[in-house]
Design an enzyme around this catalytic site. Structure first.
Site, PDB file in Angstrom:
ATOM      1  N   GLU A   1       0.818  -1.204  -0.003  1.00 37.87           N
ATOM      2  CA  GLU A   1       0.000  -0.096  -0.030  1.00 37.87           C
ATOM      3  C   GLU A   1       0.814   1.175  -0.104  1.00 37.87           C
ATOM      4  O   GLU A   1       0.323   2.300  -0.260  1.00 37.87           O
ATOM      5  CB  GLU A   1      -0.915   0.107   1.287  1.00 37.87           C
TER       6      GLU A   1
ATOM      7  N   LYS B   1       3.129   3.703   7.292  1.00 40.63           N
ATOM      8  CA  LYS B   1       3.969   2.569   6.682  1.00 40.63           C
ATOM      9  C   LYS B   1       5.043   3.061   5.929  1.00 40.63           C
ATOM     10  O   LYS B   1       6.341   2.519   6.006  1.00 40.63           O
ATOM     11  CB  LYS B   1       3.034   1.399   6.065  1.00 40.63           C
TER      12      LYS B   1
HETATM   13  P1  NAD Z   1      -2.745  -6.887  12.902  1.00 44.79           P
HETATM   14  O1  NAD Z   1      -3.415  -5.846  13.363  1.00 44.79           O
HETATM   15  O2  NAD Z   1      -3.657  -8.019  13.141  1.00 44.79           O
HETATM   16  O3  NAD Z   1      -1.610  -7.229  14.306  1.00 44.79           O
HETATM   17  C1  NAD Z   1      -0.892  -6.184  14.696  1.00 44.79           C
HETATM   18  C2  NAD Z   1      -0.162  -6.579  16.169  1.00 44.79           C
HETATM   19  O4  NAD Z   1       0.548  -5.652  16.455  1.00 44.79           O
HETATM   20  C3  NAD Z   1      -1.173  -6.782  17.243  1.00 44.79           C
HETATM   21  O5  NAD Z   1      -0.896  -8.155  17.768  1.00 44.79           O
HETATM   22  C4  NAD Z   1      -0.985  -5.660  18.172  1.00 44.79           C
HETATM   23  O6  NAD Z   1      -1.267  -5.963  19.452  1.00 44.79           O
HETATM   24  C5  NAD Z   1       0.510  -5.571  17.892  1.00 44.79           C
HETATM   25  N1  NAD Z   1       0.612  -4.044  18.213  1.00 44.79           N
HETATM   26  C6  NAD Z   1       0.098  -2.783  17.851  1.00 44.79           C
HETATM   27  N2  NAD Z   1       0.681  -1.602  18.141  1.00 44.79           N
HETATM   28  C7  NAD Z   1       1.536  -2.147  19.136  1.00 44.79           C
HETATM   29  C8  NAD Z   1       2.643  -1.378  19.685  1.00 44.79           C
HETATM   30  N3  NAD Z   1       2.615  -0.025  19.790  1.00 44.79           N
HETATM   31  N4  NAD Z   1       3.587  -2.242  20.357  1.00 44.79           N
HETATM   32  C9  NAD Z   1       3.675  -3.721  20.320  1.00 44.79           C
HETATM   33  N5  NAD Z   1       2.661  -4.356  19.543  1.00 44.79           N
HETATM   34  C10 NAD Z   1       1.720  -3.635  18.869  1.00 44.79           C
HETATM   35  O7  NAD Z   1      -1.793  -6.709  11.807  1.00 44.79           O
HETATM   36  P2  NAD Z   1      -1.564  -7.822  10.781  1.00 44.79           P
HETATM   37  O8  NAD Z   1      -2.379  -8.026   9.651  1.00 44.79           O
HETATM   38  O9  NAD Z   1      -0.810  -9.283  11.464  1.00 44.79           O
HETATM   39  O10 NAD Z   1      -0.014  -7.228  10.150  1.00 44.79           O
HETATM   40  C11 NAD Z   1       1.205  -7.177  10.710  1.00 44.79           C
HETATM   41  C12 NAD Z   1       2.157  -6.457   9.773  1.00 44.79           C
HETATM   42  O11 NAD Z   1       2.033  -6.895   8.370  1.00 44.79           O
HETATM   43  C13 NAD Z   1       1.963  -4.985   9.727  1.00 44.79           C
HETATM   44  O12 NAD Z   1       3.173  -4.306   9.938  1.00 44.79           O
HETATM   45  C14 NAD Z   1       1.193  -4.761   8.629  1.00 44.79           C
HETATM   46  O13 NAD Z   1       1.293  -3.438   8.200  1.00 44.79           O
HETATM   47  C15 NAD Z   1       1.884  -5.495   7.625  1.00 44.79           C
HETATM   48  N6  NAD Z   1       0.977  -6.116   6.237  1.00 44.79           N
HETATM   49  C16 NAD Z   1      -0.257  -6.571   6.600  1.00 44.79           C
HETATM   50  C17 NAD Z   1      -0.906  -7.246   5.565  1.00 44.79           C
HETATM   51  C18 NAD Z   1      -2.278  -7.608   5.293  1.00 44.79           C
HETATM   52  O14 NAD Z   1      -2.931  -8.100   4.401  1.00 44.79           O
HETATM   53  N7  NAD Z   1      -2.951  -7.834   6.860  1.00 44.79           N
HETATM   54  C19 NAD Z   1      -0.531  -7.004   4.401  1.00 44.79           C
HETATM   55  C20 NAD Z   1       0.944  -6.434   4.103  1.00 44.79           C
HETATM   56  C21 NAD Z   1       1.606  -6.085   5.241  1.00 44.79           C
HETATM   57  P1  TYD Z   2      -8.955  -4.390   3.621  1.00 49.42           P
HETATM   58  O1  TYD Z   2      -9.248  -6.006   4.139  1.00 49.42           O
HETATM   59  O2  TYD Z   2      -9.506  -3.465   4.732  1.00 49.42           O
HETATM   60  O3  TYD Z   2      -7.751  -4.138   3.216  1.00 49.42           O
HETATM   61  P2  TYD Z   2      -7.038  -3.084   2.564  1.00 49.42           P
HETATM   62  O4  TYD Z   2      -7.931  -1.879   2.415  1.00 49.42           O
HETATM   63  O5  TYD Z   2      -5.880  -2.870   3.463  1.00 49.42           O
HETATM   64  O6  TYD Z   2      -6.569  -3.439   1.166  1.00 49.42           O
HETATM   65  O7  TYD Z   2     -10.086  -4.224   2.495  1.00 49.42           O
HETATM   66  C1  TYD Z   2      -9.745  -4.574   1.215  1.00 49.42           C
HETATM   67  C2  TYD Z   2     -10.757  -4.450   0.177  1.00 49.42           C
HETATM   68  O8  TYD Z   2     -12.246  -4.663   0.461  1.00 49.42           O
HETATM   69  C3  TYD Z   2     -10.733  -2.886   0.071  1.00 49.42           C
HETATM   70  O9  TYD Z   2     -11.120  -2.531  -1.391  1.00 49.42           O
HETATM   71  C4  TYD Z   2     -12.160  -2.340   0.880  1.00 49.42           C
HETATM   72  C5  TYD Z   2     -12.811  -3.367   0.570  1.00 49.42           C
HETATM   73  N1  TYD Z   2     -14.125  -3.485   2.005  1.00 49.42           N
HETATM   74  C6  TYD Z   2     -15.339  -3.569   1.440  1.00 49.42           C
HETATM   75  O10 TYD Z   2     -15.554  -3.438   0.638  1.00 49.42           O
HETATM   76  N2  TYD Z   2     -16.209  -3.831   2.641  1.00 49.42           N
HETATM   77  C7  TYD Z   2     -15.527  -3.858   3.894  1.00 49.42           C
HETATM   78  O11 TYD Z   2     -16.408  -3.823   4.954  1.00 49.42           O
HETATM   79  C8  TYD Z   2     -14.162  -3.711   4.272  1.00 49.42           C
HETATM   80  C9  TYD Z   2     -13.554  -4.089   5.526  1.00 49.42           C
HETATM   81  C10 TYD Z   2     -13.375  -3.659   3.122  1.00 49.42           C
END
Ligand code: NAD
Ligand code: TYD
Length: 337
Positions: free
Chosen positions: A128, A155
């Site tokens: 992103e 980020k």
């Molecule tokens: P998540 O929100 O599920 O988990 C985040 C974790 O970080 C939680 O356990 C939370 O308690 C902890 N946390 C938050 N603030 C904190 C702080 N100040 N100190 C210590 N711990 C803290 O997120 P996720 O989906 O597992 O994402 C993990 C990483 O991967 C993030 O850096 C996110 O930007 C990156 N990422 C996520 C996705 C996705 O699709 N979910 C994709 C690409 C990158």
């Molecule tokens: P999301 O899972 O929040 O991931 P990101 O925005 O970080 O890619 O959303 C994925 C896609 O789904 C995004 O285009 C927004 C859309 N979306 C909905 O249409 N409805 C919803 O309730 C949510 C949470 C996301």
């Protein structure tokens, strides 16, 4: 034995990483530092909580005194920074905590890493940071950083600090930028688990805009295997994109979930679009494939089925989540507009 500080290890990707890594190798000792925000859940780690190569510390990555204490006590030489505020919609409702955790928190870790002469710092970033694509094209590592949401801007800012520490102080860093993950243990605010749980409860499925925004989906274990590889073998100072070449419009995913759970499309409800909604993300992962030999192993069709199955079989996990603070989040995000 590598002593690795893993931050955010109680969240979705971090807990999948720790569960996977402790089952597959015995040369890592993991210190998991997690604040346990609404997104952090120690239940995610119950299978490995008594593993001799694992310890948990509840704390905040912005707390430099605590962070320095941990580096000293555990002789930390390796860091994987998953900790973040991670949800775009929440960042639109309030950006401050995103700046605090994602930017200031990463900076605290970088300062400690410099001080304690860490040998490898892996920053878990996101596609992103590149902004939004039109109908064609892919994000490569050369695509200029151009974030749009408060989440992606925070980020991007942390990535810039990580790179600055490399250029200025020679800190041995690597950065991964992955596309949208799905799989077990994902907090039901993100698209896929939200739609699965709403379908199971016969609740409306809130589709933002026209439902044709495109995301490039990857199974969380494929992401984590790539993280392991970059952590072990990635060239210092480099960025690696991670993606499984699986672009799908949101509506297609939602319909697939409905079909899978044998529910009708009348549950779909078009709602107001997300402000500044990025149209399309798509990753070119040629670099990690050619340099490090990584390949995605999971096909979307079977891995989404596996994911749905997981939510069906782990009702108590998500029932506990949606009975708490989640209700007020849901009310504010979806029912009060
Ligand atoms: P998540 O929100 O599920 O988990 C985040 C974790 O970080 C939680 O356990 C939370 O308690 C902890 N946390 C938050 N603030 C904190 C702080 N100040 N100190 C210590 N711990 C803290 O997120 P996720 O989906 O597992 O994402 C993990 C990483 O991967 C993030 O850096 C996110 O930007 C990156 N990422 C996520 C996705 C996705 O699709 N979910 C994709 C690409 C990158
Ligand atoms: P999301 O899972 O929040 O991931 P990101 O925005 O970080 O890619 O959303 C994925 C896609 O789904 C995004 O285009 C927004 C859309 N979306 C909905 O249409 N409805 C919803 O309730 C949510 C949470 C996301």
């Amino acid at each position: 034995m590598k002593k690795i500080l893993v931050t955010g290890g109680a969240g979705f990707i971090g807990s999948n990483f720790i569960n996977y890594i402790l089952k597959s190798r015995d040369d890592y000792f993991i210190v998991n530092l997690d604040k346990l925000t609404y997104a952090g859940n120690l239940e995610n780690l119950k299978e490995i909580e008594s593993n001799k190569n694992y310890t948990f510390i509840k704390g905040d990555i912005t707390n430099s005194e605590l962070v320095n204490y941990i580096y000293e006590k555990y002789k930390i030489k390796h860091v994987i920074n998953f900790a973040a505020e991670s949800h775009v919609d929440r960042s639109i409702s309030g950006s401050e905590i995103f700046f605090r955790t994602n930017v200031i928190g990463t900076n605290v870790l970088l300062e400690a890493s410099r001080r304690f002469e860490v040998e490898r710092f892996l920053q878990i970033s996101t596609d992103e940071v590149y902004g939004s694509l039109g109908a064609t094209g892919l994000f490569t590592e050369q695509t200029p950083i151009s974030p749009n949401s408060p989440y992606s801007a925070s980020k991007a800012a942390s990535d810039m600090m990580v790179q600055a520490f490399h250029h200025t102080y020679g800190l041995p860093i690597v950065i991964t930028r992955c596309s949208n993950n799905y799989g077990p243990l994902q907090f039901p605010e993100k698209l896929i688990p939200l739609m699965i749980l709403n379908t199971l409860q016969n609740k409306k499925l809130p589709v933002y805009g026209d439902g044709m925004n495109v995301r490039d989906w990857i199974y969380v274990i494929d992401h984590n295997k790539a993280v392991e590889l970059v952590f072990e073998k990635g060239r210092l100072g480099e960025v690696y994109n991670i993606g499984a070449s699986n672009e799908m419009p949101n509506l297609e995913i939602i319909k697939l979930i409905l079909q899978n759970l044998k529910k009708g499309e009348e549950l779909i409800q078009y709602v107001k679009d997300r402000p500044g909604h990025d149209r399309r993300y798509a990753i070119d992962s040629t670099k990690i494939q050619t340099e490090l030999g990584w390949r995605p192993e999971f096909q979307f069709d079977s891995a989404i089925q596996k994911t749905i199955e997981w939510y069906l079989q782990n009702k108590s996990w998500w029932e506990r989540i949606i009975s708490g603070e989640y209700q007020s989040y849901y009310q504010q995000q979806y029912l009060s507009k």
